[in-house]
Design a protein around this motif. Structure first.
Motif, PDB file in Angstrom:
ATOM      1  N   VAL A 191      -4.622   1.414  -6.653  1.00 32.40           N
ATOM      2  CA  VAL A 191      -4.278   1.173  -5.251  1.00 32.40           C
ATOM      3  C   VAL A 191      -4.720  -0.250  -4.925  1.00 32.40           C
ATOM      4  O   VAL A 191      -5.914  -0.556  -4.915  1.00 32.40           O
ATOM      5  CB  VAL A 191      -4.964   2.171  -4.303  1.00 32.40           C
ATOM      6  CG1 VAL A 191      -4.602   1.843  -2.853  1.00 32.40           C
ATOM      7  CG2 VAL A 191      -4.569   3.595  -4.640  1.00 32.40           C
ATOM      8  N   ILE A 192      -3.762  -1.114  -4.682  1.00 33.63           N
ATOM      9  CA  ILE A 192      -4.043  -2.516  -4.367  1.00 33.63           C
ATOM     10  C   ILE A 192      -4.331  -2.636  -2.875  1.00 33.63           C
ATOM     11  O   ILE A 192      -3.588  -2.113  -2.044  1.00 33.63           O
ATOM     12  CB  ILE A 192      -2.851  -3.405  -4.760  1.00 33.63           C
ATOM     13  CG1 ILE A 192      -2.539  -3.255  -6.255  1.00 33.63           C
ATOM     14  CG2 ILE A 192      -3.135  -4.868  -4.429  1.00 33.63           C
ATOM     15  CD1 ILE A 192      -1.229  -3.902  -6.670  1.00 33.63           C
ATOM     16  N   GLU A 193      -5.409  -3.320  -2.556  1.00 32.62           N
ATOM     17  CA  GLU A 193      -5.757  -3.486  -1.146  1.00 32.62           C
ATOM     18  C   GLU A 193      -4.781  -4.435  -0.479  1.00 32.62           C
ATOM     19  O   GLU A 193      -4.452  -5.493  -1.000  1.00 32.62           O
ATOM     20  CB  GLU A 193      -7.183  -4.023  -1.016  1.00 32.62           C
ATOM     21  CG  GLU A 193      -7.677  -4.112   0.412  1.00 32.62           C
ATOM     22  CD  GLU A 193      -9.108  -4.597   0.494  1.00 32.62           C
ATOM     23  OE1 GLU A 193      -9.313  -5.820   0.365  1.00 32.62           O
ATOM     24  OE2 GLU A 193     -10.023  -3.758   0.655  1.00 32.62           O
ATOM     25  N   GLY A 194      -4.313  -4.069   0.710  1.00 29.86           N
ATOM     26  CA  GLY A 194      -3.385  -4.914   1.448  1.00 29.86           C
ATOM     27  C   GLY A 194      -2.492  -4.093   2.340  1.00 29.86           C
ATOM     28  O   GLY A 194      -2.296  -2.889   2.117  1.00 29.86           O
ATOM     29  N   SER A 195      -1.932  -4.721   3.353  1.00 32.90           N
ATOM     30  CA  SER A 195      -1.115  -3.996   4.333  1.00 32.90           C
ATOM     31  C   SER A 195       0.329  -4.457   4.366  1.00 32.90           C
ATOM     32  O   SER A 195       1.117  -3.977   5.183  1.00 32.90           O
ATOM     33  CB  SER A 195      -1.730  -4.156   5.736  1.00 32.90           C
ATOM     34  OG  SER A 195      -1.832  -5.540   6.079  1.00 32.90           O
ATOM     35  N   SER A 222      -8.547  -0.437  -6.098  1.00 33.20           N
ATOM     36  CA  SER A 222      -9.295   0.810  -6.233  1.00 33.20           C
ATOM     37  C   SER A 222      -8.429   1.840  -6.952  1.00 33.20           C
ATOM     38  O   SER A 222      -7.335   1.514  -7.430  1.00 33.20           O
ATOM     39  CB  SER A 222      -9.727   1.339  -4.854  1.00 33.20           C
ATOM     40  OG  SER A 222      -8.596   1.535  -4.013  1.00 33.20           O
ATOM     41  N   SER A 223      -8.913   3.066  -7.056  1.00 27.77           N
ATOM     42  CA  SER A 223      -8.199   4.093  -7.821  1.00 27.77           C
ATOM     43  C   SER A 223      -8.156   5.409  -7.060  1.00 27.77           C
ATOM     44  O   SER A 223      -9.021   5.695  -6.230  1.00 27.77           O
ATOM     45  CB  SER A 223      -8.884   4.331  -9.171  1.00 27.77           C
ATOM     46  OG  SER A 223      -8.902   3.158  -9.943  1.00 27.77           O
ATOM     47  N   VAL A 224      -7.158   6.197  -7.387  1.00 27.30           N
ATOM     48  CA  VAL A 224      -7.082   7.593  -6.939  1.00 27.30           C
ATOM     49  C   VAL A 224      -6.969   8.460  -8.181  1.00 27.30           C
ATOM     50  O   VAL A 224      -6.090   8.237  -9.026  1.00 27.30           O
ATOM     51  CB  VAL A 224      -5.876   7.838  -6.011  1.00 27.30           C
ATOM     52  CG1 VAL A 224      -5.755   9.324  -5.678  1.00 27.30           C
ATOM     53  CG2 VAL A 224      -6.018   7.024  -4.725  1.00 27.30           C
ATOM     54  N   TYR A 255       3.241   3.694  -7.709  1.00 28.50           N
ATOM     55  CA  TYR A 255       2.235   4.186  -8.655  1.00 28.50           C
ATOM     56  C   TYR A 255       1.821   5.617  -8.317  1.00 28.50           C
ATOM     57  O   TYR A 255       1.606   6.449  -9.213  1.00 28.50           O
ATOM     58  CB  TYR A 255       1.016   3.265  -8.665  1.00 28.50           C
ATOM     59  CG  TYR A 255       1.195   2.044  -9.539  1.00 28.50           C
ATOM     60  CD1 TYR A 255       1.442   2.165 -10.906  1.00 28.50           C
ATOM     61  CD2 TYR A 255       1.130   0.760  -9.001  1.00 28.50           C
ATOM     62  CE1 TYR A 255       1.612   1.058 -11.708  1.00 28.50           C
ATOM     63  CE2 TYR A 255       1.303  -0.360  -9.808  1.00 28.50           C
ATOM     64  CZ  TYR A 255       1.546  -0.207 -11.157  1.00 28.50           C
ATOM     65  OH  TYR A 255       1.730  -1.315 -11.960  1.00 28.50           O
ATOM     66  N   LYS A 256       1.722   5.915  -7.047  1.00 23.56           N
ATOM     67  CA  LYS A 256       1.399   7.287  -6.635  1.00 23.56           C
ATOM     68  C   LYS A 256       2.492   8.247  -7.071  1.00 23.56           C
ATOM     69  O   LYS A 256       2.217   9.328  -7.624  1.00 23.56           O
ATOM     70  CB  LYS A 256       1.216   7.355  -5.119  1.00 23.56           C
ATOM     71  CG  LYS A 256       0.923   8.758  -4.602  1.00 23.56           C
ATOM     72  CD  LYS A 256       0.798   8.773  -3.082  1.00 23.56           C
ATOM     73  CE  LYS A 256       0.528  10.187  -2.572  1.00 23.56           C
ATOM     74  NZ  LYS A 256       0.433  10.227  -1.089  1.00 23.56           N
ATOM     75  N   ALA A 257       3.747   7.863  -6.842  1.00 28.03           N
ATOM     76  CA  ALA A 257       4.865   8.721  -7.226  1.00 28.03           C
ATOM     77  C   ALA A 257       4.910   8.930  -8.736  1.00 28.03           C
ATOM     78  O   ALA A 257       5.239  10.031  -9.212  1.00 28.03           O
ATOM     79  CB  ALA A 257       6.179   8.105  -6.739  1.00 28.03           C
ATOM     80  N   GLN A 258       4.576   7.894  -9.497  1.00 32.62           N
ATOM     81  CA  GLN A 258       4.562   8.024 -10.954  1.00 32.62           C
ATOM     82  C   GLN A 258       3.524   9.052 -11.397  1.00 32.62           C
ATOM     83  O   GLN A 258       3.782   9.866 -12.292  1.00 32.62           O
ATOM     84  CB  GLN A 258       4.266   6.672 -11.600  1.00 32.62           C
ATOM     85  CG  GLN A 258       4.278   6.706 -13.118  1.00 32.62           C
ATOM     86  CD  GLN A 258       3.984   5.347 -13.732  1.00 32.62           C
ATOM     87  OE1 GLN A 258       3.585   4.412 -13.037  1.00 32.62           O
ATOM     88  NE2 GLN A 258       4.178   5.224 -15.034  1.00 32.62           N
ATOM     89  N   ALA A 259       2.339   9.018 -10.782  1.00 37.62           N
ATOM     90  CA  ALA A 259       1.293   9.981 -11.136  1.00 37.62           C
ATOM     91  C   ALA A 259       1.714  11.405 -10.763  1.00 37.62           C
ATOM     92  O   ALA A 259       1.494  12.346 -11.538  1.00 37.62           O
ATOM     93  CB  ALA A 259      -0.010   9.612 -10.426  1.00 37.62           C
TER      94      ALA A 259
END
Length: 366
Positions: free
Chosen positions: A179-183, A154-156, A194-198
Motif C-alpha cells: 500500500v503506497i502512501e498518497g491520496s 506499508s502492507s496488508v 494490488y488489493k484486487a490481485q491479492a
C-alpha cells in the motif's frame, strides 16, 4: 506463483527474539516498546525478555516487516512461516533454531507460546529480513528500521487455514500486498489493483484447489501434506520518484514440484505513469528486442547445455513477453519457469548495469 525457494523458510516460531550482543535484564519485562519505521506497534500480548533476548508476537512483527504470514499446526508440531519476496523464514515452537532460506540459525531463546500467542525473537527475525535493530535499555525500547525509500509503503496481510470436515488442516493460504502512501488518483488506482490481485489469488486458490485437497486428504490420510499458497512482494527500488515492485506467487499442491512465478511493475510517481521496458531501454522497438535477445541467448548458452535452434527460435518469439524491474542501480530482466527454458533452470535472469548498456535510461543514475 512467486519464485520462492521452498516455503520451509519463514516458520519462525511465533515470537521474535532480539539477538544483540547486549544482555537485557530478565526482570521488569513490562512496557517494552517496539517501533518500526517510526510507528510504535501495539500488541495484545506484551513483549518479554528471555535469556537476554526480546520476544514479541510473531504476526504483528512479521506483518510490520511486510511478510505474508501463516501459523501451521500438524499434530505436536507447530511452526510459524513468513515470506517476503524470495525470503522464506520458518520457526518451530520450542526449537532453538529457525530456518532462513534453508539455512539454520541458532537462537538464544526459542519461539514460544505465551497467553495463547506465539512469540519469536525480535532481533533474529528482523535482521533475517535485512532490517536494522537498535535497543535502548533506559527506555526499554526496540527501534527497527527497514530500508529507507522515497515513498512510504506499508502492507496488508491476510492468511487462512482450510480444514477438512474432521478439523485437519489441508491448505494454507497467505497473502501480503503493498500500500503506497498518497491520496492521488494514480496512487489509489495502484493500491486498488494490488488489493484486487491479492483477493483474486485467494479466490482462485479456493476455487481451483480446495476440493482437490479434500479428496487427496481422504485418499492419503496421515500421509497427506497440506497444500500451500503464498502471495508476497518485494520493493526493488523506491527512490527519486520511481517505485519498482515484484510480486511472488507460490503454490505447492503436492505435485511433482512446487510452482512459482513472479510479476513486476514499475511506476514513475512524478509523471504518474506505469513504465514500459522501452521507457527504460530508450530507443526503437527493434533495438530493444535485440538487447533482450542478445542478453538471454548469452544466458542460455552459458546455463543450458541442451540449447538448440528450437530453443533460440522460442526465445525469439517471446522477446516482448520479458518481465523486468529496476533496482537502485540496475535493470533486471527475467522469464518465469518454462517460458524460455526447462524448469530446472528456474527463472532465467539477466542484470544490466548502466555502464554496460548505452541505451539504459538515466532512471538508474539520478
Amino acid at each position: 506463483m512467486g519464485k520462492l525457494k521452498k516455503i520451509t523458510a519463514l516458520t519462525l516460531a511465533s515470537t521474535m527474539i532480539l539477538t544483540g550482543q547486549s544482555v537485557f535484564a530478565e526482570t521488569n519485562n513490562n512496557n517494552i516498546s517496539v517501533v518500526v519505521d517510526g510507528s510504535e506497534l501495539t500488541f495484545d500480548t506484551q513483549p518479554v525478555i528471555e535469556n537476554g533476548r526480546v520476544l514479541v508476537p510473531f504476526r504483528k512483527i512479521f506483518e510490520a516487516l511486510n511478510c505474508a504470514v501463516s501459523y501451521r499446526s500438524n499434530g505436536a508440531s507447530k511452526e510459524v512461516v513468513a515470506v517476503n519476496g524470495e525470503k522464506f523464514i520458518t520457526a518451530e515452537i520450542g526449537s532453538n533454531t529457525m530456518t532462513v532460506d534453508g539455512e539454520e540459525i541458532k537462537l538464544d531463546a526459542p519461539a514460544r507460546i505465551d497467553n495463547g500467542r506465539t512469540l519469536v525473537p525480535l532481533r533474529a527475525v528482523s535482521e533475517s529480513l535485512n532490517a536494522d535493530v537498535q535497543w535502548n535499555g533506559e527506555e526499554k525500547k526496540v527501534t527497527i528500521n527497514k530500508k529507507a525509500g522515497f515513498y512510504k509503503i506499508s502492507s496488508v496481510s491476510n492468511d487462512e487455514t482450510v480444514k477438512a470436515d474432521d478439523g485437519t488442516n489441508i491448505a494454507y493460504i497467505s497473502t501480503v500486498y503493498p500500500v503506497i502512501e498518497g491520496s492521488s488518483d494514480f496512487v489509489k488506482k495502484i493500491n486498488s489493483e494490488y488489493k484486487a490481485q491479492a483477493e483474486k489469488f485467494v479466490s482462485s486458490a479456493k476455487t481451483e484447489f480446495v476440493e482437490d485437497a479434500k479428496l487427496l486428504y481422504k485418499e492419503m490420510g496421515s500421509e497427506y501434506n497440506p497444500m500451500e499458497f503464498t502471495l508476497s512482494y518485494e520493493v526493488n527500488t523506491n527512490r527519486d520518484g520511481v517505485i519498482s515492485i515484484t510480486n511472488f506467487d507460490y503454490e505447492n499442491t503436492n505435485g511433482a514440484h512446487p510452482s512459482y512465478s513472479k510479476s513486476s511493475r514499475t511506476f514513475n510517481m512524478t509523471d504518474e505513469k506505469e513504465l514500459q521496458l522501452i521507457d527504460v531501454l530508450v530507443g526503437e522497438q527493434e533495438g530493444l528486442e535485440q538487447t533482450v535477445y542478445d542478453a538471454f541467448i548469452s544466458y542460455l548458452e552459458k546455463n543450458d547445455p541442451g540449447l538448440d535452434a528450437e530453443a533460440a527460435e522460442n526465445l525469439g518469439s517471446k522477446l516482448n513477453d520479458v518481465s523486468w524491474y529496476l533496482t537502485d542501480d540496475s535493470l533486471v530482466m527475467y522469464y518465469n519457469p518454462y517460458e524460455i527454458a526447462p524448469y530446472t533452470l528456474g527463472t532465467p535472469t539477466v542484470e544490466i548495469k548502466p555502464e554496460n548498456e548505452p541505451m539504459l535510461n538515466l532512471y538508474l543514475s539520478k
